[in-house]
Scaffold this motif. Structure first.
Motif, PDB file in Angstrom:
ATOM      1  N   GLU A   1       0.841  -1.194   0.000  1.00  0.00           N
ATOM      2  CA  GLU A   1       0.000   0.000   0.000  1.00  0.00           C
ATOM      3  C   GLU A   1       0.881   1.252   0.000  1.00  0.00           C
ATOM      4  OE1 GLU A   1      -3.844   0.091   2.405  1.00  0.00           O
ATOM      5  OE2 GLU A   1      -2.551   1.466   3.522  1.00  0.00           O
ATOM      6  N   TYR A   2       1.966   1.181   0.770  1.00  0.00           N
ATOM      7  CA  TYR A   2       2.901   2.322   0.829  1.00  0.00           C
ATOM      8  C   TYR A   2       3.445   2.620  -0.568  1.00  0.00           C
ATOM      9  CZ  TYR A   2       6.421   5.491   2.652  1.00  0.00           C
ATOM     10  OH  TYR A   2       7.169   6.612   2.908  1.00  0.00           O
ATOM     11  N   ALA A   3       3.658   1.530  -1.340  1.00  0.00           N
ATOM     12  CA  ALA A   3       4.206   1.708  -2.692  1.00  0.00           C
ATOM     13  C   ALA A   3       3.102   1.938  -3.739  1.00  0.00           C
ATOM     14  CB  ALA A   3       5.043   0.480  -3.061  1.00  0.00           C
ATOM     15  N   GLY A   4       1.855   2.061  -3.274  1.00  0.00           N
ATOM     16  CA  GLY A   4       0.771   2.415  -4.185  1.00  0.00           C
ATOM     17  C   GLY A   4      -0.049   1.258  -4.744  1.00  0.00           C
ATOM     18  N   TYR A   5       0.089   0.067  -4.165  1.00  0.00           N
ATOM     19  CA  TYR A   5      -0.673  -1.090  -4.661  1.00  0.00           C
ATOM     20  C   TYR A   5      -1.809  -1.431  -3.699  1.00  0.00           C
ATOM     21  CZ  TYR A   5       3.420  -1.581  -7.632  1.00  0.00           C
ATOM     22  OH  TYR A   5       4.428  -1.340  -8.517  1.00  0.00           O
ATOM     23  N   LYS A   6      -2.932  -1.834  -4.279  1.00  0.00           N
ATOM     24  CA  LYS A   6      -4.086  -2.180  -3.457  1.00  0.00           C
ATOM     25  C   LYS A   6      -4.264  -3.690  -3.393  1.00  0.00           C
ATOM     26  CE  LYS A   6      -6.663   0.475  -5.939  1.00  0.00           C
ATOM     27  NZ  LYS A   6      -7.801   1.071  -6.614  1.00  0.00           N
ATOM     28  N   SER A   7      -4.797  -4.164  -2.278  1.00  0.00           N
ATOM     29  CA  SER A   7      -4.968  -5.612  -2.082  1.00  0.00           C
ATOM     30  C   SER A   7      -6.366  -5.932  -1.590  1.00  0.00           C
ATOM     31  CB  SER A   7      -4.005  -6.130  -1.016  1.00  0.00           C
ATOM     32  OG  SER A   7      -2.715  -5.635  -1.197  1.00  0.00           O
ATOM     33  N   ILE A   8      -6.730  -7.185  -1.760  1.00  0.00           N
ATOM     34  CA  ILE A   8      -7.937  -7.704  -1.108  1.00  0.00           C
ATOM     35  C   ILE A   8      -7.511  -8.973  -0.366  1.00  0.00           C
ATOM     36  CG2 ILE A   8      -8.614  -8.835  -3.294  1.00  0.00           C
ATOM     37  CD1 ILE A   8     -11.485  -8.772  -2.273  1.00  0.00           C
ATOM     38  N   LEU A   9      -7.975  -9.101   0.862  1.00  0.00           N
ATOM     39  CA  LEU A   9      -7.594 -10.253   1.695  1.00  0.00           C
ATOM     40  C   LEU A   9      -8.837 -11.020   2.137  1.00  0.00           C
ATOM     41  CD1 LEU A   9      -5.597 -11.897   3.527  1.00  0.00           C
ATOM     42  CD2 LEU A   9      -5.959 -10.143   5.276  1.00  0.00           C
ATOM     43  N   ILE A  10      -8.800 -12.332   1.935  1.00  0.00           N
ATOM     44  CA  ILE A  10      -9.861 -13.215   2.425  1.00  0.00           C
ATOM     45  C   ILE A  10      -9.231 -14.154   3.457  1.00  0.00           C
ATOM     46  CG2 ILE A  10     -11.576 -14.984   1.793  1.00  0.00           C
ATOM     47  CD1 ILE A  10     -12.078 -12.263   0.439  1.00  0.00           C
ATOM     48  N   GLN A  11      -9.873 -14.267   4.600  1.00  0.00           N
ATOM     49  CA  GLN A  11      -9.364 -15.184   5.635  1.00  0.00           C
ATOM     50  C   GLN A  11     -10.530 -15.997   6.193  1.00  0.00           C
ATOM     51  OE1 GLN A  11      -7.303 -13.329   9.017  1.00  0.00           O
ATOM     52  NE2 GLN A  11      -5.941 -15.085   9.005  1.00  0.00           N
ATOM     53  N   ASN A  12     -10.378 -17.292   6.150  1.00  0.00           N
ATOM     54  CA  ASN A  12     -11.483 -18.158   6.581  1.00  0.00           C
ATOM     55  C   ASN A  12     -11.544 -18.323   8.098  1.00  0.00           C
ATOM     56  OD1 ASN A  12      -8.993 -19.658   6.291  1.00  0.00           O
ATOM     57  ND2 ASN A  12     -10.176 -21.470   6.841  1.00  0.00           N
ATOM     58  N   ILE A  13     -12.743 -18.619   8.572  1.00  0.00           N
ATOM     59  CA  ILE A  13     -12.942 -18.967   9.980  1.00  0.00           C
ATOM     60  C   ILE A  13     -13.380 -20.422   9.993  1.00  0.00           C
ATOM     61  CG2 ILE A  13     -14.332 -18.529  12.050  1.00  0.00           C
ATOM     62  CD1 ILE A  13     -12.642 -16.087  11.430  1.00  0.00           C
TER      63      ILE A  13
ATOM     64  N   ARG B   1       7.527   8.650  11.234  1.00  0.00           N
ATOM     65  CA  ARG B   1       6.095   8.683  10.870  1.00  0.00           C
ATOM     66  C   ARG B   1       5.833   7.955   9.557  1.00  0.00           C
ATOM     67  NH1 ARG B   1       5.953  14.084  13.254  1.00  0.00           N
ATOM     68  NH2 ARG B   1       5.113  13.759  15.347  1.00  0.00           N
ATOM     69  N   GLU B   2       6.779   8.019   8.625  1.00  0.00           N
ATOM     70  CA  GLU B   2       6.588   7.271   7.371  1.00  0.00           C
ATOM     71  C   GLU B   2       6.587   5.771   7.649  1.00  0.00           C
ATOM     72  OE1 GLU B   2       5.994   8.539   4.037  1.00  0.00           O
ATOM     73  OE2 GLU B   2       5.468  10.125   5.446  1.00  0.00           O
ATOM     74  N   MET B   3       7.562   5.319   8.449  1.00  0.00           N
ATOM     75  CA  MET B   3       7.640   3.886   8.738  1.00  0.00           C
ATOM     76  C   MET B   3       6.490   3.416   9.622  1.00  0.00           C
ATOM     77  SD  MET B   3       9.796   2.450   6.973  1.00  0.00           S
ATOM     78  CE  MET B   3       9.396   3.662   5.765  1.00  0.00           C
ATOM     79  N   GLU B   4       5.943   4.335  10.383  1.00  0.00           N
ATOM     80  CA  GLU B   4       4.789   4.019  11.231  1.00  0.00           C
ATOM     81  C   GLU B   4       3.608   3.519  10.378  1.00  0.00           C
ATOM     82  OE1 GLU B   4       3.946   3.671  14.257  1.00  0.00           O
ATOM     83  OE2 GLU B   4       1.789   4.093  14.354  1.00  0.00           O
ATOM     84  N   GLN B   5       3.534   3.953   9.128  1.00  0.00           N
ATOM     85  CA  GLN B   5       2.435   3.499   8.268  1.00  0.00           C
ATOM     86  C   GLN B   5       2.497   1.990   8.051  1.00  0.00           C
ATOM     87  OE1 GLN B   5       1.879   5.955   4.703  1.00  0.00           O
ATOM     88  NE2 GLN B   5       2.939   7.601   5.758  1.00  0.00           N
ATOM     89  N   ILE B   6       3.696   1.425   8.197  1.00  0.00           N
ATOM     90  CA  ILE B   6       3.860  -0.016   8.028  1.00  0.00           C
ATOM     91  C   ILE B   6       4.056  -0.700   9.388  1.00  0.00           C
ATOM     92  CG2 ILE B   6       5.354  -1.786   7.015  1.00  0.00           C
ATOM     93  CD1 ILE B   6       5.924   0.494   4.820  1.00  0.00           C
TER      94      ILE B   6
END
Ligand SMILES: [Zn+2]
Length: 463
Positions: free
Chosen positions: A59-71, A394-399
């Motif tokens: 995300e920091y580098a400008g890419y978007k993701s979608i995450l699926i996690q099962n229960i 503060r920049e690294m705090e984003q990660i």
């Protein structure tokens, strides 16, 4: 196809390779989730943090993701008792299995939030995905990758999937009969390495569903195939999980998904390493399972766990210790107070250069440990202005997400107050309530009110 700058270790290829977005502009991630019959211990949480770190870095580098996690709330059989983990817990506690599942599912979400892991887009429950699993099983039967046994269970035909074993190296020809794959009573399997996709109910009366093959319940591995294919539209750029899931869970999932789709479904398999605690593998029987609530009960910030994890690469084994957690806790507190002192951020060529260096470490197989080293150096680097140091943190705090801009409490606890709080937490965990009440009174006299909650003791300073 988009090739991102992030390189990760691909377990199947056994090498570093760039994370790619194969379709559209969303990186599609599937991460195996918890089996909700007890609290997730911190070793499980380390694996769940992996997705968060990948997502924040990209995300920091400008890419978007979608995450699926099962229960997983049905179908995960215990290896020793050959029982569904939820039903075994239900038999023990006399609580409805679904009530247990919802309770621990809630606690799982709470624990993730406490260590700064942002929620996935979706958390499908196995018990609510029965039709989806049955449809996939039907497909596998139709394509002759699965068969209905004489016991009305449905089995995957391992020999129908030629490349079985590529993730773990456990090829079918080297898997001996009797090898412990997981729960199996062998049933009506044709081959020792086949596994159940659907299990006939037999004597079981709870957590069973109707199916084309009679009353029964799903196997554990099929849920991850069904959910990843369904929610990520058949494309999984990254599949995450703990190293212990490589075999048989991921090997079986790959066989199921690829057989149904007729192609390689998962581009990259990435695994997080084991966590030791005080030198031993964390296990319930060894009595050294550590929970987030226990870290809080010791008066430590739960984010100290996050920092302790980030100070190691995800695929190196860590020996977590109480001393390590205490050190991480004081590092976070020190960083918070320094950031408050440093004031507003200033971006300069020098600070941007250091930030790029940090990002390069992360892009190299998530070198968060190297970033932590840089941050410690920056903290003491007098050649950088306070604003420059603040900017880098503060920049690294984003990660890193250590809540570093949190305002420090105006009043710090005295040594005596801290000591009494720790002693009381210990008394409570030893169930010595008389002593813990005594300590509460002593604390009250020193201006500290204590109350107990599910996540441990909480205190407030009387002003
Ligand atoms: Zn899974």
């Amino acid at each position: 196809m988009i090739t991102t700058p992030l390189q990760l270790f691909d377990t199947r290829a056994r090498s570093l390779s760039p994370v790619t977005i194969s379709d559209g502009d969303l990186l599609r991630i599937y991460s195996c989730g918890p089996t909700v019959y007890r609290d997730a211990h911190v070793g499980n949480l380390r694996t769940f943090l992996l997705a968060d770190l990948i997502i924040r870095t990209l995300e920091y580098a400008g890419y978007k993701s979608i995450l699926i996690q099962n229960i997983t709330d049905v179908g995960h059989m215990s290896e020793d008792l050959h029982e569904d983990k939820l039903l075994a817990e239900s038999a023990l506690t006399k609580i409805d299995p679904f009530e247990i599942a919802r309770e621990f599912e809630g606690r799982f979400h709470k624990d993730l939030a406490l260590i700064g892991v942002r929620p996935a887009q979706r958390y499908p429950r196995a018990s609510e995905s029965i039709t989806m699993m049955q449809d996939l099983i039907q497909e596998l039967i139709a394509s002759e990758h699965a068969y209905v046994g004489e016991d009305s269970s449905v089995y995957f035909d391992a020999r129908s999937f030629a490349s079985y074993g590529e993730i773990s190296g456990n090829r079918l020809d080297s898997l001996q009969p009797g090898h412990r794959y997981e729960y199996t009573d062998d049933g009506a399997k044709r081959f020792h390495a086949d596994w159940a996709l659907w299990k006939s109910a037999g004597n079981r009366t709870e957590m069973v569903w109707d199916s084309p093959w009679g009353l029964g319940f799903p196997g554990w591995h099929i849920e991850c195939s069904a959910m990843s294919l369904h929610y990520l539209d058949g494309v999984v750029d990254l599949h995450l999980g703990g190293i212990d899931l490589r075999f048989p869970h991921h090997e079986n999932e790959r066989a199921q998904s690829n057989s149904a789709a007729g192609r390689e479904v998962v581009a990259q398999w990435v695994h997080g390493e084991h966590l030791l605690f005080e030198g031993r593998k964390m296990s319930k029987s060894a009595g050294n399972v550590l929970l987030v609530s226990e870290i809080i009960a010791k008066g430590l910030d739960p984010l100290s766990l996050r920092l302790a994890f980030l100070e190691n690469r995800y695929r190196s084994q860590i020996d977590l210790t109480w001393d390590g957690l205490k050190a991480a806790d004081s590092t976070i507190k020190r960083w918070r107070s320094k950031l408050a002192d440093w004031g507003p951020s200033t971006s300069t060529a020098a600070s941007e250069k250091i930030i790029s260096e940090c990002i390069a470490h992360l892009m190299n197989d998530l070198g968060s440990a190297d970033v932590a080293i840089v941050l410690r150096k920056v903290e003491r680097d007098e050649t950088l202005s306070m604003g420059e140091r603040a900017h880098i943190f503060r920049e690294m705090e984003q990660i890193f997400a250590l809540d570093l801009d949190r305002k420090m409490a105006a009043i710090e606890l005295t040594d005596e107050q801290q000591h009494l709080l720790a002693e009381r937490a210990e008394a409570r965990s030893a169930k010595n309530y008389a002593r813990s009440d005594e300590l509460r009174d002593q604390l009250m006299a020193l201006g500290v009110t204590v109350k107990d909650s599910a996540s441990g003791q909480e205190f407030e300073l009387l002003s």
